[in-house]
Design a protein around this motif. Sequence first.
Motif, PDB file in Angstrom:
ATOM      1  N   GLY A 291       0.820  -1.191  -0.017  1.00 25.27           N
ATOM      2  CA  GLY A 291      -0.136  -0.038   0.102  1.00 25.27           C
ATOM      3  C   GLY A 291       0.767   1.088   0.072  1.00 25.27           C
ATOM      4  O   GLY A 291       0.360   2.435  -0.354  1.00 25.27           O
ATOM      5  N   ARG A 292       2.103   1.207   0.273  1.00 26.98           N
ATOM      6  CA  ARG A 292       2.751   2.429   0.453  1.00 26.98           C
ATOM      7  C   ARG A 292       3.997   2.582  -0.850  1.00 26.98           C
ATOM      8  O   ARG A 292       4.661   3.501  -0.598  1.00 26.98           O
ATOM      9  N   VAL A 293       3.782   1.666  -1.854  1.00 25.94           N
ATOM     10  CA  VAL A 293       4.786   1.564  -2.858  1.00 25.94           C
ATOM     11  C   VAL A 293       4.928   2.841  -3.487  1.00 25.94           C
ATOM     12  O   VAL A 293       5.743   3.511  -3.713  1.00 25.94           O
ATOM     13  N   LYS A 294       3.537   3.220  -4.055  1.00 25.49           N
ATOM     14  CA  LYS A 294       3.533   4.565  -5.002  1.00 25.49           C
ATOM     15  C   LYS A 294       3.945   5.706  -4.050  1.00 25.49           C
ATOM     16  O   LYS A 294       4.909   6.465  -4.746  1.00 25.49           O
ATOM     17  N   GLU A 295       3.606   5.808  -2.971  1.00 28.36           N
ATOM     18  CA  GLU A 295       3.965   7.089  -2.025  1.00 28.36           C
ATOM     19  C   GLU A 295       5.568   6.977  -2.078  1.00 28.36           C
ATOM     20  O   GLU A 295       6.025   8.240  -2.088  1.00 28.36           O
ATOM     21  N   LEU A 296       6.277   5.982  -1.754  1.00 27.18           N
ATOM     22  CA  LEU A 296       7.714   6.251  -1.602  1.00 27.18           C
ATOM     23  C   LEU A 296       8.351   6.084  -3.013  1.00 27.18           C
ATOM     24  O   LEU A 296       9.386   6.722  -3.108  1.00 27.18           O
ATOM     25  N   ALA A 297       7.683   5.246  -4.023  1.00 26.11           N
ATOM     26  CA  ALA A 297       8.675   5.180  -5.487  1.00 26.11           C
ATOM     27  C   ALA A 297       8.570   6.258  -6.203  1.00 26.11           C
ATOM     28  O   ALA A 297       9.564   6.621  -6.861  1.00 26.11           O
TER      29      ALA A 297
END
Length: 304
Positions: free
Chosen positions: A118-124
């Motif tokens: 769920g956090r991949v987009k936020e961090l990448a």
Amino acid sequence: MTSLTILDGGMGRELARLGAPFKQPEWSALAMMEAPLTVKEIHKSYINSGSQVITTNSYSLVPFHIGEDVFKERGRELTTLSGKVAREAVDECHSEAKVAGSLAPLFGSYRADLYQPGRVKELAVPLIESLNPYVDLWLSETQSVIDEVTRVKALVDTIDLEKKPFWVSFTLEDSEPTEVPILRSGETVTEAVKAMHAIGVDAILFNCSQPEIIGEAIVLTKATLSALGNDAIQIGAYANAFPPQPKNATANEGLDELRKDLTPPDYLTWVKQWHDDGASLIGGCCGIGPEHIEAITEYKASLK
């Protein structure tokens, strides 16, 4: 004979050797904050040793290393600087070397158990957007989880309108023998190769693992791609020079002792085997330095 493109080697040990600020938890990210010129010097040393691809020093620019607050405040700035420094190194060496944008595991190396889809987009996204103007290709490296790579590539495909090559490099379980080569998540190399074929990567590599298990993975990867009828995906390798790491290890915990049987001539023995088995992208990971790259460069010259 398979073609051969020479990658660079490890960054962390070279930073420590040159006296750059270097401590946990920031690891190599601290040099981007306090000594970016030293990072550039290391890039140049690899280029001068024969590297045809150098990798941005963006590996540790994730919350796992620099913390959530610093990532929010300075993540884009520092990642942009890592791309700029690498590009300047190529230009100042008057080299044709390519710059690979390092996209590290977002939740910690070797730590498949910490993966948060769920956090991949936020961090990448901040990393991809910041590196995009400076890089010639993408290197999603030291990956343990197939799903993370799939999600990151989808984001790259959306952001990178030039459609630069996308390489993925997996790290392998090497703390104890396994029946077949597996990722540190427990997923098999065969599963990973099939998934990467499906999403259209340009290269599959293996890194930050023992050279012995990497050799097995190369052979298996070539066979799997052949069975899929795909000879367009390149295969590569860049091993580390550390003893096998325990299951609870975290990459970059400290400067581990190096194996004494991986001197440049020793490492070259593995390089030759990987090349014979079909790897065309070869360099080094942690503990593999410019002197190892020089040995690979001399080997490549002897093939002509």
